[in-house]
Design a protein around this motif. Structure first.
Motif, PDB file in Angstrom:
ATOM      1  N   ALA A  55      52.734 -22.746  13.044  1.00  0.00           N
ATOM      2  CA  ALA A  55      54.224 -22.787  12.731  1.00  0.00           C
ATOM      3  C   ALA A  55      54.477 -23.993  12.763  1.00  0.00           C
ATOM      4  CB  ALA A  55      55.276 -21.600  13.211  1.00  0.00           C
ATOM      5  N   ASP A  57      56.654 -27.869  12.957  1.00  0.00           N
ATOM      6  CA  ASP A  57      57.793 -27.996  13.751  1.00  0.00           C
ATOM      7  C   ASP A  57      58.701 -28.581  12.147  1.00  0.00           C
ATOM      8  OD1 ASP A  57      60.659 -28.430  15.030  1.00  0.00           O
ATOM      9  OD2 ASP A  57      59.423 -29.704  15.636  1.00  0.00           O
ATOM     10  N   ASP A  91      61.800 -27.654   8.723  1.00  0.00           N
ATOM     11  CA  ASP A  91      63.083 -27.149   8.101  1.00  0.00           C
ATOM     12  C   ASP A  91      62.582 -26.454   6.823  1.00  0.00           C
ATOM     13  OD1 ASP A  91      62.787 -29.103   6.660  1.00  0.00           O
ATOM     14  OD2 ASP A  91      65.287 -30.657   7.318  1.00  0.00           O
ATOM     15  N   PHE A 146      61.716 -23.582   4.383  1.00  0.00           N
ATOM     16  CA  PHE A 146      61.312 -21.903   4.653  1.00  0.00           C
ATOM     17  C   PHE A 146      60.336 -21.961   2.635  1.00  0.00           C
ATOM     18  CE2 PHE A 146      65.114 -21.825   6.854  1.00  0.00           C
ATOM     19  CZ  PHE A 146      64.482 -21.167   7.843  1.00  0.00           C
ATOM     20  N   CYS A 155      68.298 -28.231   5.549  1.00  0.00           N
ATOM     21  CA  CYS A 155      67.004 -27.417   4.955  1.00  0.00           C
ATOM     22  C   CYS A 155      66.294 -27.252   3.838  1.00  0.00           C
ATOM     23  CB  CYS A 155      67.615 -26.260   5.345  1.00  0.00           C
ATOM     24  SG  CYS A 155      66.745 -23.826   5.036  1.00  0.00           S
ATOM     25  N   SER A 212      54.962 -23.896   5.536  1.00  0.00           N
ATOM     26  CA  SER A 212      56.629 -23.688   5.867  1.00  0.00           C
ATOM     27  C   SER A 212      56.639 -23.127   7.116  1.00  0.00           C
ATOM     28  CB  SER A 212      57.249 -22.443   4.413  1.00  0.00           C
ATOM     29  OG  SER A 212      56.209 -23.260   3.577  1.00  0.00           O
ATOM     30  N   ARG A 213      58.049 -22.854   7.268  1.00  0.00           N
ATOM     31  CA  ARG A 213      58.644 -22.111   9.251  1.00  0.00           C
ATOM     32  C   ARG A 213      58.200 -20.463   8.992  1.00  0.00           C
ATOM     33  NH1 ARG A 213      59.319 -24.840  13.758  1.00  0.00           N
ATOM     34  NH2 ARG A 213      61.626 -23.387  15.580  1.00  0.00           N
ATOM     35  N   ARG A 219      52.650 -17.229  10.316  1.00  0.00           N
ATOM     36  CA  ARG A 219      54.266 -17.094  10.182  1.00  0.00           C
ATOM     37  C   ARG A 219      54.976 -15.989  10.298  1.00  0.00           C
ATOM     38  NH1 ARG A 219      51.550 -21.061  11.111  1.00  0.00           N
ATOM     39  NH2 ARG A 219      51.166 -22.693   9.707  1.00  0.00           N
ATOM     40  N   CYS A 263      65.558 -18.403  13.665  1.00  0.00           N
ATOM     41  CA  CYS A 263      64.105 -18.901  12.711  1.00  0.00           C
ATOM     42  C   CYS A 263      64.062 -20.386  13.286  1.00  0.00           C
ATOM     43  CB  CYS A 263      63.784 -18.536  11.783  1.00  0.00           C
ATOM     44  SG  CYS A 263      61.666 -18.765  10.730  1.00  0.00           S
ATOM     45  N   LEU A 264      64.876 -21.884  13.240  1.00  0.00           N
ATOM     46  CA  LEU A 264      64.549 -22.888  12.807  1.00  0.00           C
ATOM     47  C   LEU A 264      64.904 -23.177  14.843  1.00  0.00           C
ATOM     48  CD1 LEU A 264      66.559 -24.538   9.909  1.00  0.00           C
ATOM     49  CD2 LEU A 264      64.313 -24.334  10.270  1.00  0.00           C
ATOM     50  N   SER A 269      58.011 -22.899  19.752  1.00  0.00           N
ATOM     51  CA  SER A 269      57.324 -22.832  19.468  1.00  0.00           C
ATOM     52  C   SER A 269      56.301 -21.341  20.388  1.00  0.00           C
ATOM     53  CB  SER A 269      56.020 -23.496  20.452  1.00  0.00           C
ATOM     54  OG  SER A 269      56.117 -24.056  21.699  1.00  0.00           O
ATOM     55  N   LEU A 288      57.494 -17.824  18.326  1.00  0.00           N
ATOM     56  CA  LEU A 288      56.563 -18.210  16.699  1.00  0.00           C
ATOM     57  C   LEU A 288      55.512 -17.647  17.550  1.00  0.00           C
ATOM     58  CD1 LEU A 288      58.382 -21.214  15.577  1.00  0.00           C
ATOM     59  CD2 LEU A 288      58.476 -18.825  14.846  1.00  0.00           C
TER      60      LEU A 288
END
Length: 418
Positions: free
Chosen positions: A221, A223, A225, A227, A256, A301-302, A325, A363-364, A368, A371
């Protein structure tokens, strides 16, 4: 035994949001079962995906054939099998009595069914299968009555259970050879409305995804910001709550961005609310995109966010998890069967921007390592339960067994020509 040949009855096909139906049909055909496509109408949306464009050329559309063709098909049944035609007329009338729509609308369904029944005979179709338990299932049921073959349907969730009695769901299940639910939750909701003896007819077969997602090369995923939310911009999808949550995050000083992939009647309201909150520069609406483009948005995307108020079990969740993801979603319907808190993503209550904003912030800030754990769990969950090929094989087994039972029935028990 006659060759098993399936006719799919669909309200609107092909359609961007119905990619899962195309995958199911392709998987059935890959298993050696021929499939004819019968759609009430074609999509009024652009079809950016070449695979959907190709499907449009393979699909016969009822309304595009015109009223004279439907009337001629109905007249043919009246002449050749009058008792069957009158039984179908009586059935359509009963479906309209205190139904979701006036009785004349159900007579129109009968005309649509008559044309499909004509195509059934011409194509030597042995069984009809509909997606969605509303009018597609009724048209399939009426066409089956007119042509003397069996039918089944897949129920997806709120379409069937929000108005179960008005759409005469118990009658459809009673007459169907079998019914498919796309989640355990969906099966349980149908069980609320039908007699105990018909529970055995409901089988859980998940919507699936193909090798383009399941075998996609894994990447961590990013790094970033950003979505992404994928789906029709309509009231039940909760996008206005998502806009409120985004505004809360930005107000707290969190950088974001949000990408909304899709289109629909709520688009102008989403744009207006974004302007009112002063966050329009952080929101991008892409319109409908191809499967390849959706895959790229998910990969970049994150996480995927689905703030829905009501759902079945969205295919885009499977796609996101297959790509590694995580998913932030509301705990509605069948969603918790795949999105598991602290394992494949985060679950929040529907209709509340504050916990949604909190989950987005969490989530942000996720490491790592966390995730990567989510990615592994998500991939495994999707491979186990949502491989389109495996799920289609389950459907094929039901279709084949239905065909074998019909052939094995004593002649006196088989449907007559009238």
């Amino acid at each position: 035994m006659p060759e098993l040949r399936i006719g799919y009855v669909l309200s609107e096909y092909p359609k961007v949001s119905h990619t899962f139906i195309r995958r199911e049909i392709e998987a059935l055909e890959g298993a050696g079962i021929p499939v004819e496509r019968f759609a009430i109408r074609g999509s009024n949306e652009d079809l950016p995906d070449p695979a959907d464009q190709a499907e449009a050329g393979r699909t016969r559309q009822v309304l595009a054939s015109g009223l004279p063709a439907m009337l001629a098909a109905m007249l043919s049944v009246l002449v050749q099998a009058p008792r069957r035609a009158w039984r179908a007329f009586a059935l359509a009338t009963r479906m309209g009595w205190r139904g979701d729509r006036p009785i004349p609308v159900h007579w129109i369904y009968l005309l649509e069914a008559a044309l499909i029944a004509k195509w059934v005979r011409e194509s030597a179709v042995t069984h009809l299968h509909a997606h969605f338990g509303s009018n597609p299932a009724e048209v399939a049921m009426l066409a089956a009555e007119l042509s003397g073959i069996g039918f089944s349907f897949t129920a997806h969730g709120t379409v069937e259970t929000d108005n179960a009695l008005a759409i005469k769901l118990p009658e459809k299940v009673r007459r169907a050879a079998f019914v498919v639910a796309v989640s355990q939750y969906g099966r349980a909701q149908m069980m609320r409305w039908i007699p105990f003896d018909d529970w055995r007819k409901i089988h859980v077969i998940h919507c699936g995804i193909g090798a383009d997602f399941l075998e996609h090369e894994h990447t961590d995923a990013p790094d970033v910001d950003q979505f992404v939310s994928v789906g029709r911009l309509s009231s039940e999808k909760g996008h206005l709550v998502l806009i409120e949550a985004l505004a809360l995050l930005i107000e707290q000083g969190q950088s974001c961005r949000l990408v909304l992939v899709g289109d629909g009647p709520l688009r102008s309201a989403v744009e207006q609310r974004s302007r009112e909150l002063g966050i329009e520069r952080f929101v991008t609406i892409t319109g409908w995109q191809s499967s390849e483009a959706i895959r790229e948005w998910l990969m970049g995307s994150r996480a995927l966010i689905l703030p829905s108020f009501a759902e079945g079990l969205p295919v885009v969740i499977m796609e996101s998890l297959a790509l590694g993801r995580p998913v932030i979603a509301t705990w509605v319907a069948g969603v918790p069967e795949l999105v598991r808190e602290g394992c494949t993503g985060w679950l929040v209550p529907p209709g509340n921007a504050l916990p949604l904003a909190k989950a987005m912030g969490t989530c942000l800030r996720a490491s790592s390592v966390q995730l990567a754990m989510f990615a592994k769990a998500g991939k495994n969950a999707v491979r186990e339960a949502h491989d389109a090929k495996i799920e289609a094989e389950k459907l094929a087994q039901l279709l084949v067994s239905r065909n074998e039972v019909l052939i094995a029935e004593p002649a006196a028990l088989r449907p007559t020509s009238q």
